[in-house]
Design a protein around this motif. Structure first.
Motif, PDB file in Angstrom:
ATOM      1  N   VAL A 187      47.691 -30.581  22.547  1.00  0.00           N
ATOM      2  CA  VAL A 187      48.478 -31.140  23.655  1.00  0.00           C
ATOM      3  C   VAL A 187      49.335 -32.301  23.169  1.00  0.00           C
ATOM      4  N   VAL A 188      48.754 -33.171  22.326  1.00  0.00           N
ATOM      5  CA  VAL A 188      49.506 -34.312  21.793  1.00  0.00           C
ATOM      6  C   VAL A 188      50.719 -33.830  20.998  1.00  0.00           C
ATOM      7  N   ALA A 189      50.524 -32.792  20.173  1.00  0.00           N
ATOM      8  CA  ALA A 189      51.634 -32.256  19.393  1.00  0.00           C
ATOM      9  C   ALA A 189      52.745 -31.739  20.301  1.00  0.00           C
ATOM     10  N   LEU A 190      52.373 -31.063  21.386  1.00  0.00           N
ATOM     11  CA  LEU A 190      53.376 -30.578  22.335  1.00  0.00           C
ATOM     12  C   LEU A 190      54.115 -31.740  22.996  1.00  0.00           C
ATOM     13  N   ILE A 191      53.372 -32.785  23.342  1.00  0.00           N
ATOM     14  CA  ILE A 191      53.984 -33.925  24.024  1.00  0.00           C
ATOM     15  C   ILE A 191      55.008 -34.616  23.127  1.00  0.00           C
ATOM     16  N   VAL A 192      54.604 -34.901  21.877  1.00  0.00           N
ATOM     17  CA  VAL A 192      55.501 -35.679  21.015  1.00  0.00           C
ATOM     18  C   VAL A 192      56.708 -34.868  20.556  1.00  0.00           C
ATOM     19  N   ARG A 193      56.613 -33.547  20.621  1.00  0.00           N
ATOM     20  CA  ARG A 193      57.757 -32.722  20.228  1.00  0.00           C
ATOM     21  C   ARG A 193      58.616 -32.290  21.412  1.00  0.00           C
ATOM     22  N   MET A 194      58.192 -32.649  22.611  1.00  0.00           N
ATOM     23  CA  MET A 194      58.916 -32.194  23.791  1.00  0.00           C
ATOM     24  C   MET A 194      60.344 -32.722  23.815  1.00  0.00           C
ATOM     25  N   ASP A 195      60.538 -33.991  23.413  1.00  0.00           N
ATOM     26  CA  ASP A 195      61.897 -34.531  23.444  1.00  0.00           C
ATOM     27  C   ASP A 195      62.789 -33.854  22.417  1.00  0.00           C
ATOM     28  N   ASP A 196      62.230 -33.461  21.260  1.00  0.00           N
ATOM     29  CA  ASP A 196      63.023 -32.746  20.254  1.00  0.00           C
ATOM     30  C   ASP A 196      63.418 -31.361  20.755  1.00  0.00           C
ATOM     31  N   VAL A 197      62.470 -30.706  21.427  1.00  0.00           N
ATOM     32  CA  VAL A 197      62.792 -29.410  22.033  1.00  0.00           C
ATOM     33  C   VAL A 197      63.890 -29.587  23.075  1.00  0.00           C
ATOM     34  N   GLY A 198      63.786 -30.662  23.888  1.00  0.00           N
ATOM     35  CA  GLY A 198      64.805 -30.933  24.902  1.00  0.00           C
ATOM     36  C   GLY A 198      66.167 -31.173  24.284  1.00  0.00           C
ATOM     37  N   LEU A 199      66.233 -31.959  23.209  1.00  0.00           N
ATOM     38  CA  LEU A 199      67.510 -32.233  22.548  1.00  0.00           C
ATOM     39  C   LEU A 199      68.108 -30.953  21.978  1.00  0.00           C
ATOM     40  N   SER A 200      67.243 -30.093  21.410  1.00  0.00           N
ATOM     41  CA  SER A 200      67.725 -28.832  20.863  1.00  0.00           C
ATOM     42  C   SER A 200      68.317 -27.940  21.949  1.00  0.00           C
ATOM     43  N   LEU A 201      67.624 -27.870  23.085  1.00  0.00           N
ATOM     44  CA  LEU A 201      68.137 -27.057  24.194  1.00  0.00           C
ATOM     45  C   LEU A 201      69.420 -27.645  24.761  1.00  0.00           C
ATOM     46  N   ALA A 202      69.496 -28.979  24.820  1.00  0.00           N
ATOM     47  CA  ALA A 202      70.672 -29.641  25.389  1.00  0.00           C
ATOM     48  C   ALA A 202      71.930 -29.381  24.566  1.00  0.00           C
ATOM     49  N   GLN A 203      71.776 -29.037  23.296  1.00  0.00           N
ATOM     50  CA  GLN A 203      72.929 -28.807  22.427  1.00  0.00           C
ATOM     51  C   GLN A 203      73.392 -27.357  22.428  1.00  0.00           C
ATOM     52  N   ARG A 204      72.704 -26.505  23.171  1.00  0.00           N
ATOM     53  CA  ARG A 204      73.104 -25.101  23.235  1.00  0.00           C
ATOM     54  C   ARG A 204      74.273 -24.924  24.197  1.00  0.00           C
ATOM     55  N   THR A 205      74.906 -23.771  24.099  1.00  0.00           N
ATOM     56  CA  THR A 205      76.074 -23.513  24.937  1.00  0.00           C
ATOM     57  C   THR A 205      75.699 -23.095  26.354  1.00  0.00           C
ATOM     58  N   SER A 206      74.490 -22.573  26.517  1.00  0.00           N
ATOM     59  CA  SER A 206      74.052 -22.131  27.837  1.00  0.00           C
ATOM     60  C   SER A 206      73.862 -23.322  28.784  1.00  0.00           C
ATOM     61  N   THR A 207      74.452 -23.211  29.967  1.00  0.00           N
ATOM     62  CA  THR A 207      74.321 -24.282  30.958  1.00  0.00           C
ATOM     63  C   THR A 207      72.864 -24.461  31.378  1.00  0.00           C
ATOM     64  N   THR A 208      72.162 -23.336  31.535  1.00  0.00           N
ATOM     65  CA  THR A 208      70.744 -23.409  31.926  1.00  0.00           C
ATOM     66  C   THR A 208      69.923 -24.111  30.855  1.00  0.00           C
ATOM     67  N   ALA A 209      70.154 -23.734  29.595  1.00  0.00           N
ATOM     68  CA  ALA A 209      69.418 -24.371  28.508  1.00  0.00           C
ATOM     69  C   ALA A 209      69.710 -25.868  28.452  1.00  0.00           C
ATOM     70  N   GLN A 210      70.971 -26.243  28.677  1.00  0.00           N
ATOM     71  CA  GLN A 210      71.336 -27.659  28.664  1.00  0.00           C
ATOM     72  C   GLN A 210      70.619 -28.428  29.771  1.00  0.00           C
ATOM     73  N   ARG A 211      70.572 -27.822  30.948  1.00  0.00           N
ATOM     74  CA  ARG A 211      69.891 -28.481  32.065  1.00  0.00           C
ATOM     75  C   ARG A 211      68.400 -28.659  31.780  1.00  0.00           C
ATOM     76  N   VAL A 212      67.784 -27.587  31.264  1.00  0.00           N
ATOM     77  CA  VAL A 212      66.358 -27.673  30.932  1.00  0.00           C
ATOM     78  C   VAL A 212      66.123 -28.726  29.854  1.00  0.00           C
ATOM     79  N   GLY A 213      66.971 -28.724  28.828  1.00  0.00           N
ATOM     80  CA  GLY A 213      66.827 -29.691  27.748  1.00  0.00           C
ATOM     81  C   GLY A 213      66.987 -31.121  28.217  1.00  0.00           C
ATOM     82  N   ASN A 214      68.017 -31.380  29.003  1.00  0.00           N
ATOM     83  CA  ASN A 214      68.221 -32.728  29.529  1.00  0.00           C
ATOM     84  C   ASN A 214      67.074 -33.140  30.445  1.00  0.00           C
ATOM     85  N   GLY A 215      66.555 -32.171  31.188  1.00  0.00           N
ATOM     86  CA  GLY A 215      65.417 -32.461  32.063  1.00  0.00           C
ATOM     87  C   GLY A 215      64.180 -32.853  31.276  1.00  0.00           C
TER      88      GLY A 215
END
Length: 313
Positions: A187-215
């Motif tokens: 769980v700790v590993a998932l928590i500390v990597r969540m922001d990196d996953v969010g940043l990765s999604l936010a940089q995608r071209t998909s609007t949905t992925a960007q929203r999820v990543g920013n969220g």
């Protein structure tokens, strides 16, 4: 010959069924024991992410892996043998030790609340691991803190299976040690990597992925604060409950009987969930009061020592 073979196969099948039943029993007992230690588990999951704040992103998971291995060593090589020997030869010490751990949990929870009320929490400062030596120091500190939390988890779990045979206790506690370590640090590993996953999604071209990543990125601070709040509440609840049950076991029946009476009354009106919530709330109140007393005593001792040191100088 065939009769003997079939008889042998029948015996093997019977042994397999017995082994499967034993595994099921161990699994069920380990689950019950782990649930009793839930408050400490939540606190462990809340504390650990603090150790990788400010650490380079590519070092977060390796550091968590090293802390997890150290935690498993704490549980299996240090705490488990000591706890089993204690339960085998000095079982009457389990309740006082458990109550001491409960008092420590209450102290930790009350100390965190006191820090918030005073306007500053006594949290660990961010540590920047910029090299092997700094990282080694960080991991060592985290493993030392884990030793206290792991000891509480294992003793609470042991108390739940103290009536089991020695080998069953051993198997159950090994399952608890491995299962809780994997759960907490997964769980700790998932928590500390969540922001990196969010940043990765936010940089995608998909609007949905960007929203999820920013969220995900926006949710991280609130998630960490929420985990800290739940961890504090869990410490007070579990610590208070341990003190109530321990006092009852030692002959002081009044406090636990009162809580149990209120639980049954609420259960009669609101059902099982309401009764559980009533027990939890009252246990947390007991934990808060006990923790406040310990916090006051600790601060008084520190004040006296500080004044004595100032007088000597």
């Amino acid at each position: 010959m065939s009769g003997g073979l079939f008889a042998l196969l029948d015996d093997v099948a019977a042994l397999a069924r017995m082994a499967a039943a034993s595994v099921d029993d161990v699994g069920a007992a380990a689950s019950r024991a782990s649930l009793k230690a839930a408050g400490v588990v939540v606190d462990d999951a809340a504390v650990t992410p603090q150790y990788v704040q400010g650490v380079a992103a590519d070092r977060e998971l390796p550091i968590i892996k090293r802390i997890a291995i150290g935690s498993l060593r704490n549980k299996l090589l240090l705490i488990l043998p000591a706890a089993l020997l204690l339960s085998q030869f000095l079982p009457w010490l389990l309740t006082p030790i458990l109550m001491a751990g409960g008092a420590f949990l209450c102290f930790e929870g009350a100390e965190k609340i006191w820090g918030k009320l005073r306007g500053h929490a006594h949290a660990k400062e961010k540590q920047l691991a910029t090299g092997p030596d700094a990282e080694k120091t960080l991991v060592s500190g985290a493993i030392r803190t884990d030793l206290i939390l792991s000891a509480e988890i294992m003793v609470i779990s042991l108390n739940e299976v103290a009536d089991e045979p020695f080998l069953s206790r051993l198997a159950i506690l090994v399952v608890v040690a491995i299962g809780i370590t994997v759960l907490v640090y997964g769980v700790v590993a998932l928590i500390v990597r969540m922001d990196d996953v969010g940043l990765s999604l936010a940089q995608r071209t998909s609007t949905t992925a960007q929203r999820v990543g920013n969220g995900l990125v926006r949710a991280m601070p609130g998630l960490l604060r929420g985990i800290a709040v739940v961890g504090t509440a869990a410490m007070l609840w579990v610590g208070g409950h341990i003190l109530l049950v321990g006092a009852d076991d030692l002959g002081l029946h009044g406090p636990y009987a009162l809580v149990h009476h209120v639980e049954e009354a609420v259960h009669h009106v609101l059902g099982a969930v309401g009764g559980w919530l009533a027990n939890t709330a009252l246990s947390a109140v007991v934990g808060l009061v006990a923790g406040a007393v310990v916090v006051a005593a600790v601060h008084l001792v520190h004040t006296v020592r500080h004044r004595a040191g100032a007088g000597d100088s």
